[in-house]
Write a protein that holds these residues in place. Structure first.
Motif, PDB file in Angstrom:
ATOM      1  N   LYS A   1      -3.023   3.303   1.884  1.00 18.51           N
ATOM      2  CA  LYS A   1      -3.992   3.388   0.801  1.00 18.51           C
ATOM      3  C   LYS A   1      -3.643   2.380  -0.293  1.00 18.51           C
ATOM      4  O   LYS A   1      -2.545   2.433  -0.879  1.00 18.51           O
TER       5      LYS A   1
ATOM      6  N   ASP B   1       0.840  -1.197   0.000  1.00 20.95           N
ATOM      7  CA  ASP B   1       0.000   0.000   0.000  1.00 20.95           C
ATOM      8  C   ASP B   1       0.875   1.246   0.000  1.00 20.95           C
ATOM      9  O   ASP B   1       2.066   1.198   0.357  1.00 20.95           O
TER      10      ASP B   1
ATOM     11  N   PRO C   1     -10.445   6.500  -0.454  1.00 17.12           N
ATOM     12  CA  PRO C   1     -10.291   5.110  -0.010  1.00 17.12           C
ATOM     13  C   PRO C   1      -9.130   4.397  -0.697  1.00 17.12           C
ATOM     14  O   PRO C   1      -8.508   3.504  -0.122  1.00 17.12           O
ATOM     15  N   THR C   2      -8.849   4.774  -1.944  1.00 14.77           N
ATOM     16  CA  THR C   2      -7.725   4.222  -2.688  1.00 14.77           C
ATOM     17  C   THR C   2      -7.050   5.361  -3.442  1.00 14.77           C
ATOM     18  O   THR C   2      -7.603   6.450  -3.576  1.00 14.77           O
TER      19      THR C   2
END
Length: 300
Positions: A260, A170, A183-184
């Protein structure tokens, strides 16, 4: 043929010098040279030739070295069978791991190996570039290494390779980062940021290079270190963003930094156990390997 001399021939092919073989086998260089000369005289063939300051095996030497692997494996299997017949397995197993794998696996590994009091488990720190784990199997019974997703496993090097787990990678961001609410993130979102990275050639750096190629933007790495907690601290204090393994870093993230996932790239690293075939045939090594596999598969 002298089986010990065949093993030396194999070591010479992998290590490249008589001095290195002597150091690894705890013998003098002259003793190693004498065994090789005797073997060549017995066979009437050149097995080793000098190249620059080192040596290399001839075609005949490589053929015999390959046979040595099978012979050593058969001997290890026979020794394991005999020890089991005598009533149990005992001995020493040396396991080399890089730091973040040790953090994930070692506590549970020690708990599992406590069931075998006659097996001495010796742990060694080993944090090297991903291409360097396979050669270290010459020096340790079992090596835990990692590689980025796109890199081929070391099975092509004649090693036994046992998958342990795959860790997604991440993007780590400071809590107050402009992308904190998402969120991403995408590669384009983050590639222009200052990066805190690992040394070149390490799996996380290979993934960052892939991100650069995908976006056609060169990532600027402002700090490099092998110490993941330091990378986390630098991200938490606003000195850059980083790629971090999700499982290893998620416990330290809350209240300090954000993790993330990348929405447009499958980023990860594969953690594997690497070992020579003859070491894999040893009963005590198999016990440690089975314990590692079980621990890697445990819920987290």
């Amino acid at each position: 043929m002298d089986v010990a001399a065949l093993s030396i021939l194999r070591e010479l092919g992998e290590r490249g010098s008589v001095t290195a073989v002597a150091r690894a086998t705890h013998r003098s260089p002259s003793a190693i040279s004498q065994q090789l000369k005797t073997l060549q005289r017995q066979l009437g063939a050149e097995l080793v030739r000098r190249v620059g300051r080192g040596v290399e095996l001839t075609d005949a030497g490589r053929a015999l070295a390959a046979s040595s692997v099978r012979i050593d494996t058969a001997i290890a299997e026979a020794e394991t069978t005999w020890r089991a017949f005598q009533g149990g397995l005992s001995g020493r197993v040396e396991v080399a791991l890089f730091a973040s794998a040790a953090e994930l696996l070692v506590p549970g590994l020690l708990d599992r190996m406590a069931a075998y009091p006659d097996v001495e488990l010796h742990l060694v720190d080993l944090d090297v570039g991903q291409e360097e784990f396979a050669p270290r199997t010459a020096d340790h019974d079992l090596v835990v290494g990692h590689r980025s997703d796109e890199v081929t496993s070391a099975q092509s090097a004649g090693l036994v390779v046992v998958p342990l787990l795959r860790e997604p990678l991440d993007v780590a961001l400071p809590l107050d980062h402009r992308l904190a609410a998402l969120p991403t993130v995408t590669v384009a979102d983050v590639i222009g940021e200052p990066w805190v990275g690992v040394p070149e050639g390490y799996p996380l750096d290979r993934v960052l290079r892939t991100m650069s190629l995908q976006s056609d933007v060169r990532a600027e790495v402002v700090h490099r270190t092998v110490h993941l907690p330091l990378i986390e601290n630098l991200v938490a204090t606003g000195h850059g963003v980083a790629l971090l393994p999700r499982t290893s870093s998620s416990q330290r993230a809350p209240g300090r930094f954000l993790l993330k996932p990348l929405s447009d790239m499958r980023a990860g690293r594969r953690i594997e156990a690497l070992l020579r075939p003859e070491r894999a045939a040893r009963g005590v090594v198999r016990l440690a390997l089975d314990a590692l596999v079980a621990e890697a598969g445990a819920p987290r």
